[in-house]
Scaffold this motif. Sequence first.
Motif, PDB file in Angstrom:
ATOM      1  N   LEU A  63       0.823  -1.196   0.000  1.00  0.00           N
ATOM      2  CA  LEU A  63       0.000   0.000   0.000  1.00  0.00           C
ATOM      3  C   LEU A  63       0.863   1.255   0.000  1.00  0.00           C
ATOM      4  N   ASP A  64       1.866   1.219   0.845  1.00  0.00           N
ATOM      5  CA  ASP A  64       2.685   2.418   0.986  1.00  0.00           C
ATOM      6  C   ASP A  64       3.353   2.796  -0.319  1.00  0.00           C
TER       7      ASP A  64
ATOM      8  N   LEU B  52      -6.837   8.068   6.299  1.00  0.00           N
ATOM      9  CA  LEU B  52      -5.736   7.336   6.902  1.00  0.00           C
ATOM     10  C   LEU B  52      -4.375   7.988   6.711  1.00  0.00           C
ATOM     11  N   ILE B  53      -4.179   8.603   5.568  1.00  0.00           N
ATOM     12  CA  ILE B  53      -2.844   9.135   5.291  1.00  0.00           C
ATOM     13  C   ILE B  53      -2.415  10.199   6.309  1.00  0.00           C
ATOM     14  N   ARG B  57       0.697   9.714   9.192  1.00  0.00           N
ATOM     15  CA  ARG B  57       1.769  10.694   9.327  1.00  0.00           C
ATOM     16  C   ARG B  57       1.967  11.100  10.780  1.00  0.00           C
ATOM     17  N   GLY B  62       3.319   3.170   9.049  1.00  0.00           N
ATOM     18  CA  GLY B  62       3.042   3.022   7.631  1.00  0.00           C
ATOM     19  C   GLY B  62       1.637   2.506   7.422  1.00  0.00           C
ATOM     20  N   LEU B  63       1.137   2.745   6.243  1.00  0.00           N
ATOM     21  CA  LEU B  63      -0.198   2.255   5.909  1.00  0.00           C
ATOM     22  C   LEU B  63      -0.263   0.746   6.039  1.00  0.00           C
ATOM     23  N   ASP B  64       0.752   0.099   5.496  1.00  0.00           N
ATOM     24  CA  ASP B  64       0.721  -1.358   5.482  1.00  0.00           C
ATOM     25  C   ASP B  64       0.654  -1.936   6.887  1.00  0.00           C
ATOM     26  N   SER B  65       1.325  -1.268   7.811  1.00  0.00           N
ATOM     27  CA  SER B  65       1.325  -1.820   9.165  1.00  0.00           C
ATOM     28  C   SER B  65      -0.064  -1.710   9.783  1.00  0.00           C
ATOM     29  N   VAL B  67      -2.869  -2.261   8.031  1.00  0.00           N
ATOM     30  CA  VAL B  67      -3.796  -3.207   7.414  1.00  0.00           C
ATOM     31  C   VAL B  67      -3.257  -4.625   7.325  1.00  0.00           C
TER      32      VAL B  67
END
Lengths: 185, 185
Positions: A63-64, B52-53, B57, B62-65, B67
């Motif tokens: 995703l990142d 989410l972004i 921040r 991170g986003l992945d962490s 989901v």
Amino acid sequence: MIDELKQVGPRIRAIRHSKGWTLDQLAAMAEMSPSTLSRLESGKRQASLELLIPLTRHLGVGLDSLVTPSVPDPRVRRPVIRRDGMEIAPLTPEGSPVNTFKITYQPVTEVPEPRVHDGYEWLYVISGKLRLLLGDRDLVLTRGEAAEFDTRVPHAIFATGSRPAQVLSIFNSDGVRMHTHTAEG
Amino acid sequence: MIDELKQVGPRIRAIRHSKGWTLDQLAAMAEMSPSTLSRLESGKRQASLELLIPLTRHLGVGLDSLVTPSVPDPRVRRPVIRRDGMEIAPLTPEGSPVNTFKITYQPVTEVPEPRVHDGYEWLYVISGKLRLLLGDRDLVLTRGEAAEFDTRVPHAIFATGSRPAQVLSIFNSDGVRMHTHTAEG
DNA sequence: TCTCCCATTTGCCAAATCTGCAAGAAGTCT
DNA sequence: AGACTTCTTGCAGATTTGGCAAATGGGAGA
């Protein structure tokens, strides 16, 4: 709309193309309608996780990596200018607030005429010997030495000795002082 | 709703709490209303990237962490059972379709009475010498040897010699055959 | 116990967005 | 041209959104 999101769609499209998949194929894999995927790729709809997660799975990316802003190539590559026996390599992009150059002075047989112009100049000798005529001073700078002066003072710079001199130079001509102290000396 | 998304909200909440921030504080940082953040954290609304972004921040993740599904700790840690001079360490979780144990047999002074029960047993001698009384057979298995037998046949197992025997054992008592062949031998 | 206070949740509802279908557009072969 | 494939888009009903303000929950202290 957050800035990073604008690139998500195009990136998905790019990855899909790189795999040679059609909209319908990827849409089928990710279990969404082709129209939805089309609109997502072209930014005509919001990128939701609901949509993105299945896609990342099939595209094999995180995703990142889809949302991390792409940093432009920071390397500065500008053509070298040759003038008056100097080789001037700009080290800052056009329009940059700072103007840095690597200047290679070739040895001269004849001392050039000192010139004046607006601005300040700072320089650092990378290699070779540099002769700096500045007002009533006649200096030789060698490797590792630095100098700063007001270019409204008549000055001439050239390599001395038999080898070229490489100089890193920061220069401004727009009337903005580079340093806080005034150039009285 | 995709499975991974269910944990996004709670994770955000957990991270927020770990930083000691209130809903209002984080909402202000991420420029959203507290109610929106509340609903997001409690899964009452979809987690969009838009939301989410900014959060990632400020939360520093991170986003992945957010989901990536959390895999449960795969290590099996169950208390060792001591019984009849054996030390039985279950190596499979309770309720697992397979039952594996590491059994340490202590040397015995007296040969135990053979017993019968339903099931099959497979074993592998890790170290030591294992005496296996099985029906009319009297075998000694040493390191690296394996055996499989029907536990309805009278059997007794114990270490022989002066040192304990370590055995890896796969056992089933629920009537399901572990192997495809019948245990006729 | 009662009250105050702070954090969080929730009812509300106009506005925005989503969704898939089916039709359209654009490009490529034959 | 015509047949195909790929992608885009108009449409309309269904769903989601987002923030305000009121309600709820849970401590701490009187």
